[in-house]
Design an enzyme around this catalytic site. Structure first.
Site, PDB file in Angstrom:
ATOM      1  N   SER A  24      80.776 -12.136 -85.545  1.00 45.43           N
ATOM      2  CA  SER A  24      79.789 -13.230 -85.886  1.00 45.43           C
ATOM      3  C   SER A  24      79.606 -13.523 -87.410  1.00 45.43           C
ATOM      4  O   SER A  24      79.869 -14.788 -87.657  1.00 45.43           O
ATOM      5  CB  SER A  24      78.764 -13.182 -85.221  1.00 45.43           C
ATOM      6  OG  SER A  24      78.576 -13.448 -83.844  1.00 45.43           O
ATOM      7  N   LYS A  73      68.027  -9.232 -75.922  1.00 50.43           N
ATOM      8  CA  LYS A  73      68.212 -10.525 -75.553  1.00 50.43           C
ATOM      9  C   LYS A  73      66.861 -10.982 -74.406  1.00 50.43           C
ATOM     10  O   LYS A  73      66.522 -12.071 -74.428  1.00 50.43           O
ATOM     11  CB  LYS A  73      69.517 -10.749 -74.659  1.00 50.43           C
ATOM     12  CG  LYS A  73      70.807 -10.860 -75.697  1.00 50.43           C
ATOM     13  CD  LYS A  73      72.036 -11.151 -74.687  1.00 50.43           C
ATOM     14  CE  LYS A  73      73.299 -11.432 -75.257  1.00 50.43           C
ATOM     15  NZ  LYS A  73      74.534 -11.649 -74.799  1.00 50.43           N
ATOM     16  N   ASP A 109      75.835 -18.130 -73.690  1.00 53.05           N
ATOM     17  CA  ASP A 109      76.880 -17.229 -73.341  1.00 53.05           C
ATOM     18  C   ASP A 109      77.490 -17.967 -71.768  1.00 53.05           C
ATOM     19  O   ASP A 109      78.839 -17.992 -71.581  1.00 53.05           O
ATOM     20  CB  ASP A 109      76.466 -16.012 -72.855  1.00 53.05           C
ATOM     21  CG  ASP A 109      76.327 -15.163 -73.749  1.00 53.05           C
ATOM     22  OD1 ASP A 109      76.839 -15.170 -74.801  1.00 53.05           O
ATOM     23  OD2 ASP A 109      75.292 -13.932 -73.765  1.00 53.05           O
TER      24      ASP A 109
END
Ligand code: NAD
Length: 290
Positions: A24, A73, A109
Site C-alpha cells: 500500500s 478491522k 474490500d
C-alpha cells in the site's frame, strides 16, 4: 523526497500487524506524486489492543485517512463517528476518512471484489454466488454482493471459529437485504457444495486455502464441478494463480485473481481520501503485474 515533504504535507497510514510487506505505501505514494497531491503514506505496526490509541492519534495528528488491516478491522468500528452501510453490515472497517475531526469508516474490500469482477465483464446483479469462507474477506464479499443486487448467496465454511460468524452474516443480510436469499452450509458437505456450485453463476474462494502454506490445496476437491459458464474467483493473491484457478482454467471457466481485488479496493479508498481517481493503469503496471 526532501522536496516533496514539507510542513504542509498531509499524513495517511496503514495500521495493522504485520504491515511491513504491504504494497500500500508504494501504491499510494506513487499515486500522490503522480497527481501532485501533497500527502505521504506510511505503515504502522499496530496490535489489535492498540487500535483505539492509533485512531485517537489520527485525530491528534489531523491525518486525512487510514487503511486498516488485520487484526484491527473489526475493532476499528468502535471508534468511528459514522459508518458506511457496507462497513456497518460487515462489522469491519478498512478505510477511515477524517473530515475535520469527524471519522467515517468504510469497507472497500467488497467493492474491490465487485469492481474486479466487473472489469472481467461479470456483473453480480441477479447472480447466484457460492462463497467459501467466513472471515474478513468472505464477509466483505458476501455483504457487498448482497448490497449490489446478487439474487442468492450460498456460504460454505468449515466448522471452525468462523462458522458462527457466517451464520451472523447471513442473518444480517436477510434483515437488511431481504431480496437476497442466503444459505450457510458446512464446506465438508461435498454433496451440498456440489449442488450449490451447480446452481451458481460465480464461485469464490475467500478462505486462506491456496495461500502459503496451503498453496498446493484447493477448496474444490471435485474438479468435475467446473464448467465453462462458471466464473471462478479467488481472493488469495500470493500466488496469483492458485491451484483452484489453474484447475478452473483447465475446465474453461472464466478466472478472476485476487490481485485485481487488492488493486480495486485501493482505488476505491484513494477516491474517498482525495476525491480523485488513482492512475489505475500505471499502478497496475508497476505494482500488480501477474
Ligand atoms: P480470516 O482469518 O478472517 O478468515 C480465514 C478463512 O479461511 C475462514 O473462513 C476459515 O474458516 C478459512 N480457512 C482457514 N483454513 C482453512 C482450511 N484449511 N480449510 C478451509 N477453510 C479454511 O482471513 P481473511 O482476512 O478473510 O483472509 C483470507 C484470504 O483472503 C487470505 O489469503 C488473504 O490474503 C486474502 N485477502 C485478499 C484480499 C484482496 O484484496 N485480494 C483482501 C483481504 C484478504
Amino acid at each position: 523526497m526532501e522536496e516533496r515533504i514539507t510542513g504542509h504535507t498531509g499524513l495517511l497510514a496503514l495500521i495493522g500487524s504485520p504491515v511491513e510487506h504491504s504494497g500500500s505505501p508504494a501504491m499510494y505514494n506513487y499515486s500522490f506524486a503522480r497527481l501532485g497531491l501533497d500527502y505521504v503514506y506510511v505503515a504502522f505496526d499496530v496490535k489489535k489492543e492498540d487500535t483505539g490509541d492509533a485512531i485517537k492519534a489520527m485525530r491528534t495528528f489531523r491525518m486525512r485517512g487510514m487503511n486498516v488491516t488485520m487484526p484491527c478491522k473489526n475493532e476499528a468500528v468502535r471508534y468511528m463517528d459514522r459508518l458506511s452501510p457496507a462497513a456497518r453490515l460487515m462489522g469491519a472497517v478498512n478505510t477511515i476518512v477524517n473530515d475535520g475531526g469527524v471519522l467515517t469508516g468504510y469497507n472497500t474490500d467488497g467493492e474491490g471484489f465487485v469492481r474486479n469482477l466487473a472489469e472481467h465483464g461479470v456483473p453480480v446483479r441477479g447472480k447466484c454466488i457460492t462463497v467459501a469462507g467466513g472471515g474478513g474477506a468472505a464477509t466483505a464479499i458476501q455483504v457487498q454482493c448482497a448490497l449490489d443486487g446478487a439474487r442468492e448467496i450460498r456460504i460454505f465454511n468449515r466448522k471452525d471459529a468462523f462458522f458462527a460468524r457466517t451464520l451472523e452474516t447471513a442473518e444480517r443480510i436477510k434483515k437488511e437485504v431481504p431480496d437476497c436469499l442466503v444459505q450457510v452450509c458446512d464446506i465438508d458437505d461435498e454433496a451440498a457444495l456440489g449442488e450449490a456450485v451447480g446452481a451458481s453463476d460465480i464461485f469464490v474462494n475467500a478462505t486462506m486455502v491456496g495461500m502459503k502454506p496451503m498453496d498446493g490445496e484447493s477448496v474444490v476437491k471435485d474438479t468435475g464441478l467446473f464448467r465453462p459458464d462458471l466464473v471462478v474467483a479467488d481472493v488469495v493473491y500470493n500466488p496469483a494463480k492458485t491451484r483452484l484457478l489453474r484447475e478452473a482454467a483447465q475446465a474453461g471457466c472464466t478466472c478472476v485473481t485476487g490481485k485485481g481485488m487488492l488493486l480495486w479496493q485501493g482505488v476505491s479508498a484513494f477516491r474517498l481520501y482525495t476525491g480523485m481517481d488513482m492512475p489505475v493503469e500505471e499502478v497496475r503496471e508497476r505494482f500488480f503485474k501477474e
